[in-house]
Scaffold this motif. Structure first.
Motif, PDB file in Angstrom:
ATOM      1  N   ARG A 345       4.291  -4.595  -1.189  1.00 43.54           N
ATOM      2  CA  ARG A 345       3.156  -4.341  -0.294  1.00 43.54           C
ATOM      3  C   ARG A 345       3.572  -2.928   0.009  1.00 43.54           C
ATOM      4  NH1 ARG A 345       3.727  -8.030   3.047  1.00 43.54           N
ATOM      5  NH2 ARG A 345       5.039  -6.770   4.544  1.00 43.54           N
ATOM      6  N   ASP A 346       4.649  -2.339   0.269  1.00 45.37           N
ATOM      7  CA  ASP A 346       4.969  -1.136   0.957  1.00 45.37           C
ATOM      8  C   ASP A 346       5.067  -0.070  -0.263  1.00 45.37           C
ATOM      9  OD1 ASP A 346       4.914  -2.385   3.324  1.00 45.37           O
ATOM     10  OD2 ASP A 346       7.134  -2.352   3.515  1.00 45.37           O
ATOM     11  N   TRP A 347       5.593  -0.599  -1.355  1.00 41.73           N
ATOM     12  CA  TRP A 347       5.772   0.489  -2.474  1.00 41.73           C
ATOM     13  C   TRP A 347       4.626   0.539  -3.525  1.00 41.73           C
ATOM     14  CZ3 TRP A 347       9.463   4.135  -1.966  1.00 41.73           C
ATOM     15  CH2 TRP A 347      10.631   3.739  -0.731  1.00 41.73           C
ATOM     16  N   LEU A 348       4.026  -0.317  -3.514  1.00 39.33           N
ATOM     17  CA  LEU A 348       3.013  -0.489  -4.820  1.00 39.33           C
ATOM     18  C   LEU A 348       1.397  -0.599  -4.310  1.00 39.33           C
ATOM     19  CD1 LEU A 348       2.422  -0.293  -7.591  1.00 39.33           C
ATOM     20  CD2 LEU A 348       2.790  -3.006  -7.784  1.00 39.33           C
ATOM     21  N   TYR A 349       1.374  -1.774  -3.331  1.00 34.26           N
ATOM     22  CA  TYR A 349      -0.106  -1.966  -2.975  1.00 34.26           C
ATOM     23  C   TYR A 349      -0.569  -0.802  -2.117  1.00 34.26           C
ATOM     24  CZ  TYR A 349      -4.037  -4.319  -0.862  1.00 34.26           C
ATOM     25  OH  TYR A 349      -5.218  -4.700  -0.268  1.00 34.26           O
ATOM     26  N   SER A 350       0.208  -0.352  -1.013  1.00 38.12           N
ATOM     27  CA  SER A 350      -0.104   0.660  -0.369  1.00 38.12           C
ATOM     28  C   SER A 350      -0.643   1.874  -0.894  1.00 38.12           C
ATOM     29  CB  SER A 350       1.001   1.058   0.712  1.00 38.12           C
ATOM     30  OG  SER A 350       1.963   1.850  -0.299  1.00 38.12           O
ATOM     31  N   TRP A 351      -0.436   2.236  -2.034  1.00 40.40           N
ATOM     32  CA  TRP A 351      -0.810   3.554  -2.639  1.00 40.40           C
ATOM     33  C   TRP A 351      -1.757   3.270  -3.912  1.00 40.40           C
ATOM     34  CZ3 TRP A 351       0.566   4.375  -7.323  1.00 40.40           C
ATOM     35  CH2 TRP A 351       1.666   4.030  -8.066  1.00 40.40           C
ATOM     36  N   ILE A 352      -1.682   2.088  -4.670  1.00 39.49           N
ATOM     37  CA  ILE A 352      -2.345   2.054  -5.810  1.00 39.49           C
ATOM     38  C   ILE A 352      -3.650   2.265  -5.889  1.00 39.49           C
ATOM     39  CG2 ILE A 352      -2.651  -0.707  -5.737  1.00 39.49           C
ATOM     40  CD1 ILE A 352      -1.707  -0.806  -8.470  1.00 39.49           C
ATOM     41  N   PRO A 353      -4.308   2.954  -6.776  1.00 35.39           N
ATOM     42  CA  PRO A 353      -5.614   3.319  -6.747  1.00 35.39           C
ATOM     43  C   PRO A 353      -6.719   2.350  -6.695  1.00 35.39           C
ATOM     44  CG  PRO A 353      -4.405   4.142  -8.628  1.00 35.39           C
ATOM     45  CD  PRO A 353      -3.467   3.506  -7.980  1.00 35.39           C
ATOM     46  N   PHE A 354      -6.150   1.093  -7.516  1.00 35.35           N
ATOM     47  CA  PHE A 354      -7.076   0.023  -7.805  1.00 35.35           C
ATOM     48  C   PHE A 354      -7.418  -0.559  -6.338  1.00 35.35           C
ATOM     49  CE2 PHE A 354      -4.121  -0.665 -11.349  1.00 35.35           C
ATOM     50  CZ  PHE A 354      -4.684   0.215 -12.276  1.00 35.35           C
ATOM     51  N   ARG A 355      -6.540  -0.844  -5.455  1.00 34.02           N
ATOM     52  CA  ARG A 355      -6.779  -1.120  -4.005  1.00 34.02           C
ATOM     53  C   ARG A 355      -8.133  -0.893  -3.515  1.00 34.02           C
ATOM     54  NH1 ARG A 355      -3.322   0.499   0.844  1.00 34.02           N
ATOM     55  NH2 ARG A 355      -4.828   0.034   2.551  1.00 34.02           N
ATOM     56  N   PHE A 356      -8.420   0.522  -3.487  1.00 37.70           N
ATOM     57  CA  PHE A 356      -9.456   1.075  -2.878  1.00 37.70           C
ATOM     58  C   PHE A 356     -10.759   0.857  -3.653  1.00 37.70           C
ATOM     59  CE2 PHE A 356      -5.598   3.737  -2.265  1.00 37.70           C
ATOM     60  CZ  PHE A 356      -5.563   3.499  -0.997  1.00 37.70           C
ATOM     61  N   SER A 357     -10.743   0.739  -4.952  1.00 34.40           N
ATOM     62  CA  SER A 357     -11.821   0.286  -5.637  1.00 34.40           C
ATOM     63  C   SER A 357     -12.353  -1.147  -5.170  1.00 34.40           C
ATOM     64  CB  SER A 357     -11.645   0.526  -6.969  1.00 34.40           C
ATOM     65  OG  SER A 357     -12.749   0.003  -7.794  1.00 34.40           O
ATOM     66  N   VAL A 358     -11.310  -2.157  -5.111  1.00 32.54           N
ATOM     67  CA  VAL A 358     -11.622  -3.409  -4.927  1.00 32.54           C
ATOM     68  C   VAL A 358     -12.021  -3.553  -3.454  1.00 32.54           C
ATOM     69  CG1 VAL A 358     -10.472  -5.587  -4.626  1.00 32.54           C
ATOM     70  CG2 VAL A 358     -10.028  -4.229  -6.383  1.00 32.54           C
ATOM     71  N   GLU A 359     -11.393  -2.668  -2.525  1.00 32.61           N
ATOM     72  CA  GLU A 359     -12.033  -3.100  -1.084  1.00 32.61           C
ATOM     73  C   GLU A 359     -13.567  -2.458  -1.028  1.00 32.61           C
ATOM     74  OE1 GLU A 359      -9.235  -0.456   1.337  1.00 32.61           O
ATOM     75  OE2 GLU A 359      -7.601  -2.122   0.922  1.00 32.61           O
ATOM     76  N   GLY A 360     -13.922  -1.322  -1.661  1.00 35.50           N
ATOM     77  CA  GLY A 360     -15.051  -0.864  -1.510  1.00 35.50           C
ATOM     78  C   GLY A 360     -16.245  -2.069  -2.023  1.00 35.50           C
TER      79      GLY A 360
END
Length: 413
Positions: A345-360
């Motif tokens: 969560r802290d070292w990968l999920y927090s910055w991975i670019p896929f996360r922001f696409s999924v959230e939007g």
């Protein structure tokens, strides 16, 4: 010089020479390393997900009630203490992080803004209903649970089961408490109506908000579209990098600008193709085609810029980095961050670019209010802007006016 040997001798000599090569033995080490690396990427964060600190809202609206001759009671306070305890009734650590609110509208707004996975509403008349157990006409005390399914289908199922077990444990305790109150009253017999009400002192109604509709890949539509967007951008960035590599005599600025322009066109086509194939051909439910297309266009183009920036600086050696990023990010996209190990969560999920696409995309597909799309869109925009600057800066990486890190003057391989 002519060498004559028997066929068997030559075969043995050839096999010996083959296995004597260091690369053959090294291949075993590389194979094990690949299995370990991809195994960690695919299974390390998901093989045993344990939820922690899942945000849940608790609306404590109970006003309390008077028990004749015994003073005031507030069952809502009792429930709040039990629900927000550090441990569940079974003695396990609570997986929830509670936010206590006074108004259901505030909780509803938090659900709309994806701040909570669920909200438990303790109504104003909760204590009044509990006190009625000692009367000839007892009333069930109702509790409402709002499940924010669109935020995460996995979390919604888990919260529903966990809250159900917690209420069951509280029901047992309230039943004993109510029986004690009845037995202390004059004429302490328990009527049929009271016995029926005491079977379940608390009645729980579960209501799903922002539901996951059919034909949405079991709630994984944002993840599916993001995966396709990344791979489409990866193909575009590799092809355009190769195209730039062939222009040996062209100015580097010209190639960078051409890559940017072509990348924008590729992104527009890729976003449209994704929606047409996923929605039109495979039947994926896309409620808002226009805004989903625009956001997907932004995601694909920003992914393209990020990948192109990496290729511009380190060449095709950067492709394994981009592929590994995809493999490491792929398994965690479908899980809520509270289910992931702290390291992931802290070292990968927090910055991975896929996360922001999924959230939007999740906001556009399941929430449809536009309350949660601005922040991920802004982050993607910044990723794209910084990547574009890095692409431009790669022009000055080498002094040769006809060569550069955009791939000019080098072969595609």
């Amino acid at each position: 010089m002519k060498i004559i040997c028997g066929s068997g001798v030559c075969k043995m000599s050839g096999m010996k020479s083959f296995f004597a090569q260091k690369i053959v033995g090294l291949g075993l080490v590389v194979m094990i390393a690949v299995i370990a690396l991809l195994g960690w990427a695919i299974l390390g964060s998901t093989v045993n997900p344990v939820p922690k600190n899942m945000p849940i809202a608790l609306v404590a609206a109970d006003k309390g009630a008077e028990i004749p001759g015994r003073g005031k009671v507030n069952i809502g306070d009792t429930l709040r203490e039990k629900l927000t305890a550090a441990q569940t009734p079974t003695g396990e650590p609570s997986p929830f992080e509670w936010t206590v609110l006074d108004d259901e509208r505030e909780a509803s707004d938090g659900l709309d803004r994806q701040q909570y996975y669920a909200a438990i509403v303790l109504p104003e008349n909760l204590s009044t209903a509990f006190v009625s157990f000692m009367s000839p006409n007892p009333q069930a005390a109702g509790v409402k649970v709002l499940i924010n399914q669109g935020k995460s289908g996995v979390a919604a199922s888990m919260v529903t089961q966990a809250v159900g077990k917690m209420i069951e444990g509280i029901n047992n305790q309230l039943r004993e408490q109510a029986l004690g109150q009845i037995q202390q009253a004059p004429g302490s017999g328990v009527s049929f109506a009271q016995a029926k009400a005491l079977a379940a002192p608390l009645t729980v109604s579960f209501e799903v908000v922002h539901p996951i509709m059919p034909n949405t890949a079991n709630g994984n539509t944002p993840v599916v579209l993001t995966q396709l967007a990344w791979m489409a951008a990866l193909a575009a960035s590799a092809l355009l990098y190769a195209a730039g590599s062939k222009l040996r005599a062209a100015r580097r600025w010209t190639v960078v600008c051409s890559q940017l322009a072509a990348g924008a066109v590729y992104a527009a086509v890729a976003a449209g193709a994704e929606l047409l194939l996923a929605g039109g051909l495979f039947g994926l439910d896309i409620p808002d085609w226009t805004n989903t297309y625009l956001f997907l266009l932004l995601a694909v183009f920003c992914f393209f810029l990020l990948q192109s920036a990496i290729l511009a600086w380190i060449g095709l050696k950067g492709m394994p980095v981009l592929v590994l990023l995809f493999f490491f990010g792929l398994p965690i996209l479908s899980l809520p961050p509270e289910f992931l190990p702290a390291t992931t969560r802290d070292w990968l999920y927090s910055w991975i670019p896929f996360r922001f696409s999924v959230e939007g995309l999740r906001d556009l597909i399941y929430f449809r209010q536009g309350l949660n799309v601005g922040s991920p869109a802004a982050v993607l925009g910044w990723i794209g802007a910084v990547s574009a600057v890095l692409m431009a800066a790669s022009v000055a990486k080498r002094g040769d006016g006809a060569r550069g890190a955009t791939g000019i003057g080098r072969t595609a391989g």
